[in-house]
Design a protein around this motif. Structure first.
Motif, PDB file in Angstrom:
ATOM      1  N   VAL A  97       0.837  -1.200   0.000  1.00 35.45           N
ATOM      2  CA  VAL A  97       0.000   0.000   0.000  1.00 35.45           C
ATOM      3  C   VAL A  97       0.874   1.253   0.000  1.00 35.45           C
ATOM      4  O   VAL A  97       0.554   2.253  -0.634  1.00 35.45           O
ATOM      5  CB  VAL A  97      -0.968  -0.016   1.206  1.00 35.45           C
ATOM      6  N   SER A  98       2.003   1.202   0.673  1.00 29.88           N
ATOM      7  CA  SER A  98       2.898   2.367   0.683  1.00 29.88           C
ATOM      8  C   SER A  98       3.569   2.587  -0.673  1.00 29.88           C
ATOM      9  O   SER A  98       4.031   3.693  -0.961  1.00 29.88           O
ATOM     10  CB  SER A  98       3.953   2.220   1.777  1.00 29.88           C
ATOM     11  N   ASP A  99       3.621   1.549  -1.510  1.00 26.88           N
ATOM     12  CA  ASP A  99       4.196   1.676  -2.854  1.00 26.88           C
ATOM     13  C   ASP A  99       3.154   2.066  -3.902  1.00 26.88           C
ATOM     14  O   ASP A  99       3.451   2.052  -5.094  1.00 26.88           O
ATOM     15  CB  ASP A  99       4.846   0.352  -3.286  1.00 26.88           C
ATOM     16  N   ILE A 100       1.957   2.413  -3.479  1.00 23.49           N
ATOM     17  CA  ILE A 100       0.878   2.708  -4.427  1.00 23.49           C
ATOM     18  C   ILE A 100       1.205   3.926  -5.288  1.00 23.49           C
ATOM     19  O   ILE A 100       0.787   3.995  -6.450  1.00 23.49           O
ATOM     20  CB  ILE A 100      -0.479   2.872  -3.705  1.00 23.49           C
ATOM     21  N   SER A 101       1.994   4.869  -4.772  1.00 24.60           N
ATOM     22  CA  SER A 101       2.356   6.035  -5.590  1.00 24.60           C
ATOM     23  C   SER A 101       3.216   5.617  -6.781  1.00 24.60           C
ATOM     24  O   SER A 101       3.066   6.151  -7.876  1.00 24.60           O
ATOM     25  CB  SER A 101       3.083   7.080  -4.745  1.00 24.60           C
ATOM     26  N   ASP A 102       4.111   4.636  -6.585  1.00 17.87           N
ATOM     27  CA  ASP A 102       4.916   4.126  -7.702  1.00 17.87           C
ATOM     28  C   ASP A 102       4.048   3.393  -8.717  1.00 17.87           C
ATOM     29  O   ASP A 102       4.249   3.515  -9.927  1.00 17.87           O
ATOM     30  CB  ASP A 102       6.015   3.192  -7.191  1.00 17.87           C
ATOM     31  N   VAL A 103       3.080   2.631  -8.229  1.00 19.81           N
ATOM     32  CA  VAL A 103       2.164   1.917  -9.125  1.00 19.81           C
ATOM     33  C   VAL A 103       1.347   2.908  -9.948  1.00 19.81           C
ATOM     34  O   VAL A 103       1.174   2.743 -11.167  1.00 19.81           O
ATOM     35  CB  VAL A 103       1.252   0.963  -8.332  1.00 19.81           C
ATOM     36  N   LEU A 104       0.880   3.969  -9.312  1.00 20.10           N
ATOM     37  CA  LEU A 104       0.112   4.986 -10.036  1.00 20.10           C
ATOM     38  C   LEU A 104       0.972   5.720 -11.061  1.00 20.10           C
ATOM     39  O   LEU A 104       0.500   6.062 -12.145  1.00 20.10           O
ATOM     40  CB  LEU A 104      -0.524   5.969  -9.048  1.00 20.10           C
ATOM     41  N   LEU A 105       2.252   5.947 -10.738  1.00 21.40           N
ATOM     42  CA  LEU A 105       3.168   6.557 -11.699  1.00 21.40           C
ATOM     43  C   LEU A 105       3.329   5.682 -12.935  1.00 21.40           C
ATOM     44  O   LEU A 105       3.254   6.161 -14.065  1.00 21.40           O
ATOM     45  CB  LEU A 105       4.533   6.803 -11.054  1.00 21.40           C
TER      46      LEU A 105
END
Length: 107
Positions: free
Chosen positions: A48-56
């Motif tokens: 969940v904390s890596d969601i910003s990378d997934v969205l990128l």
């Protein structure tokens, strides 16, 4: 295509790359993100904390990985060298007096 998405998966780590052709014959590969997939349910909040990378990665895919309309396909790629020229780059024998440049030396 304007850009191509690439994946490299080693163990539980996924690395996302984008390959673009900004000018004729110049291919550029950018690393977008590295995401480690959790190996147990207790580590799931880390994803969940890596969601910003997934969205990128999803945003770049939506914007860049689209069919190209600017120029014809024949101008976007470069011809490769022939097999005979490629074979002349490498020798099957090695001169023992010349050091091997491919060898890794560590101090």
């Amino acid at each position: 295509m304007v850009g191509v998405m690439g994946l490299q998966i080693i163990d539980r780590t996924i690395t996302f790359y984008i390959l673009v052709l900004p000018s004729s014959g110049l291919y550029v590969m950018h690393e977008l993100a590295k995401i480690k997939i959790p190996d147990c349910l207790n580590d799931l909040p880390k994803l969940v904390s890596d969601i910003s990378d997934v969205l990128l990665v999803l945003d770049v895919f939506d914007r860049i990985c689209i069919p190209s309309v600017d120029c014809p396909q024949f101008q976007r790629n470069r011809p490769t060298i022939s097999s005979s020229i490629f074979d002349r780059l490498f020798s099957t024998s090695q001169n023992r007096n010349r050091p091997c440049i491919l060898k890794q030396h560590h101090n």
